[in-house]
Scaffold this motif. Structure first.
Motif, PDB file in Angstrom:
ATOM      1  N   ARG A 114       0.771  -0.755  -0.241  1.00 57.04           N
ATOM      2  CA  ARG A 114      -0.461   0.176   0.007  1.00 57.04           C
ATOM      3  C   ARG A 114       0.981   1.403  -0.076  1.00 57.04           C
ATOM      4  O   ARG A 114       0.458   2.048  -0.488  1.00 57.04           O
ATOM      5  N   THR A 115       2.301   0.994   1.108  1.00 56.50           N
ATOM      6  CA  THR A 115       2.916   2.875   0.582  1.00 56.50           C
ATOM      7  C   THR A 115       3.754   2.925  -0.638  1.00 56.50           C
ATOM      8  O   THR A 115       3.751   4.090  -0.906  1.00 56.50           O
ATOM      9  N   LEU A 121       1.684   6.804  -6.932  1.00 58.49           N
ATOM     10  CA  LEU A 121       1.316   7.631  -7.979  1.00 58.49           C
ATOM     11  C   LEU A 121       0.938   9.406  -7.040  1.00 58.49           C
ATOM     12  O   LEU A 121       1.004   9.760  -7.768  1.00 58.49           O
ATOM     13  N   THR A 122       1.350   9.483  -6.018  1.00 54.86           N
ATOM     14  CA  THR A 122       2.528  10.447  -5.512  1.00 54.86           C
ATOM     15  C   THR A 122       3.487  11.432  -6.077  1.00 54.86           C
ATOM     16  O   THR A 122       3.611  11.791  -6.670  1.00 54.86           O
ATOM     17  N   VAL A 172       6.062   7.630   4.311  1.00 62.14           N
ATOM     18  CA  VAL A 172       5.937   8.863   3.281  1.00 62.14           C
ATOM     19  C   VAL A 172       6.688   9.911   3.211  1.00 62.14           C
ATOM     20  O   VAL A 172       6.022  10.538   4.801  1.00 62.14           O
ATOM     21  N   PRO A 173       6.985  10.977   2.714  1.00 62.49           N
ATOM     22  CA  PRO A 173       7.563  12.530   3.285  1.00 62.49           C
ATOM     23  C   PRO A 173       6.026  13.148   3.512  1.00 62.49           C
ATOM     24  O   PRO A 173       4.994  12.910   2.702  1.00 62.49           O
ATOM     25  N   PRO A 381       5.431   0.926  11.251  1.00 62.09           N
ATOM     26  CA  PRO A 381       6.188   1.988  10.649  1.00 62.09           C
ATOM     27  C   PRO A 381       5.602   3.400  10.735  1.00 62.09           C
ATOM     28  O   PRO A 381       6.145   4.575  10.771  1.00 62.09           O
ATOM     29  N   ARG A 382       4.028   3.861  11.085  1.00 61.74           N
ATOM     30  CA  ARG A 382       3.682   4.917  11.578  1.00 61.74           C
ATOM     31  C   ARG A 382       4.405   6.146  12.455  1.00 61.74           C
ATOM     32  O   ARG A 382       4.538   6.644  12.707  1.00 61.74           O
ATOM     33  N   GLU A 383       5.317   4.486  13.642  1.00 58.85           N
ATOM     34  CA  GLU A 383       5.585   5.090  14.222  1.00 58.85           C
ATOM     35  C   GLU A 383       7.080   6.031  13.947  1.00 58.85           C
ATOM     36  O   GLU A 383       7.501   5.873  14.835  1.00 58.85           O
TER      37      GLU A 383
END
Length: 459
Positions: A114-115, A121-122, A172-173, A381-383
């Motif tokens: 997903r990441t 895409l971005t 992601v940034p 990853p979120r952390e």
């Protein structure tokens, strides 16, 4: 995975293929073409890939596609049949990940896919509505044209999209986070200004508060303080109108941390933290209350470390900080069944606050151990952003323990994390650590650290 689960996964894969009007050979050719497009050509014939597709879809002992095929399928199904990018709920991509899960793939691998697709895409300039499925995009457009069409299902989907963007923080940034949030924020604004069904307005306010808060954080991280202030003001108003005090406490806490690093002194941040504690105590989330008390402890400890603080003020600040930490632990140890925000703050996070308290008004040995425990536990990853901040503070503790070279070794990893995520707070703390290392500026290892900082963060 049970045989039933695997059968469900196979059926989903088959359904996705047939919905595109593809035969087994058509999908095989599409996979080969996508591999070539991505610069990863497959050394396999159409017939060979077709046999693999058949094994994934068979009703008798289907198998999970290998990682390379998973990636190629993800790229294929990240665009709908209409050619538009779509990763959100109800999209072919979301269905594909569900199929992989039924076939036995791990949550970690699914998150990585997903990441990766969000990044792709971005990177390509798309992705503005990527986290909203095509059906949701149509429903949202319809609601924007006629607000009376807003329903609970659409609200739930937009809420999930905000959650999905939030889950990308650290992976992601922050500029990409802004890109993904932009259409959601604008849609919330337009709907709040319209005549939506009144029973849905509190829920819309709550979703808007979450989107504005995350957008305010992203604006701060990308050094747009004026936009951050405006977004936090919108978030505070929306959360207040939602009628859930704990939600407004969350806004205040995020705003307080931003203010702490963008406004001189502690007074402005202190006011926001105090407001967060009041709202958290009036709300139904014990977890949010714990986090508010932890922030209260950090502000108190920072006051005790101010240059003009005398010994008495320092002792008083430490007492206040320890008392707030004790309340935070009491809250975290309470029964949190049914807590609406139970995953928003953990013992690992709280140990980081204990480390900050000890760093400013206590013992650096103790601070170092708290930071080490916290960083080790912040593995998701979120952390990643929070882990970099905690590890930088751990390096500060090493400096105070007269272990400068060891501190520098730790800081190299923090620089990489700050560079890849664009985290402003981590960068600010890194520069502070570099300043504390200046007495050793003639050492070779200091030069290596300086070079790394300049190459990665420009300072």
């Amino acid at each position: 995975m049970s045989a039933h689960d695997r059968g469900v996964g196979a059926a989903i894969l088959k359904r996705l293929r047939l919905a595109r009007g593809w035969s087994l050979a058509d999908l095989a050719r599409a996979i080969i073409a996508k591999a070539a497009e991505l610069g990863q050509p497959l050394d396999a014939s159409v017939a060979s890939v077709q046999r693999s597709v058949a094994r994934w879809e068979t009703s008798k002992a289907p198998i999970l596609p290998g990682e390379r095929y998973q990636l190629l399928l993800a790229h294929l199904y990240a665009r709908g049949a209409d050619g538009q990018s779509s990763l959100g709920a109800g999209s072919d991509f979301a269905e594909l990940l569900d199929a992989f899960a039924h076939l036995g793939e791990s949550e970690r691998r699914l998150d990585e896919l997903r990441t990766l697709l969000v990044r792709t895409l971005t990177d390509s300039g798309g992705g503005l509505l990527a986290l909203l499925g095509s059906s949701t995009q149509r429903a949202l457009s319809s609601a924007l044209g006629d607000p009376s069409r807003l329903d609970e299902s659409l609200l739930d989907t937009v809420r999930l999209a905000v959650h999905d963007v939030n889950s990308q923080v650290g992976s992601v940034p922050f500029v990409r986070v802004q890109l993904l949030l932009a259409p959601i924020v604008e849609s919330c604004r337009r709907l709040l200004d319209a005549s939506v069904p009144e029973p849905l307005r509190p829920g819309l306010q709550a979703v808007a508060a979450q989107a504005y808060t995350l957008a305010g954080r992203a604006a701060f991280e990308t050094r747009d303080d004026a936009a951050a202030r405006a977004l936090y003001a919108e978030a505070t108003a929306a959360a207040g109108n939602a009628g859930q005090p704990w939600q407004r406490a969350v806004v205040h806490m995020s705003h307080a941390l931003v203010t702490l690093y963008s406004t001189p002194g502690l007074d402005a941040a202190q006011q926001l933290v105090d407001a967060a504690v009041r709202d958290a105590r009036a709300g139904e989330s014990v977890t949010v209350r714990a986090r508010a008390h932890a922030l209260q402890a950090e502000i108190a400890a920072r006051r005790g470390a101010e240059p003009n603080a005398d010994a008495a003020e320092r002792r008083r600040a430490e007492r206040h900080a320890r008392a707030a930490l004790a309340l935070a632990w009491y809250d975290l140890d309470s029964d949190r069944d049914g807590d609406p925000a139970s995953s928003s703050f953990s013992p690992a996070h709280l140990r980081g606050f204990e480390g900050v308290t000890s760093l400013y008004v206590g013992d650096p040995h103790t601070a170092h151990d708290y930071f080490a425990d916290s960083a080790a536990a912040l593995a998701a990853p979120r952390e990643r952003v929070q882990r970099a901040i905690v590890a930088t503070d751990q390096a500060l503790a090493r400096i105070r323990l007269d272990e400068p070279e060891s501190a520098a070794e730790l800081l190299h990893g923090c620089i990489d994390a700050a560079s890849e995520t664009g985290g402003r707070v981590a960068a600010i703390r890194l520069r502070r650590a570099r300043g504390d290392l200046r007495p050793w500026r003639r050492e070779d290892w200091f030069g290596d650290l300086d070079d790394h900082l300049i190459e990665s963060l420009g300072a």
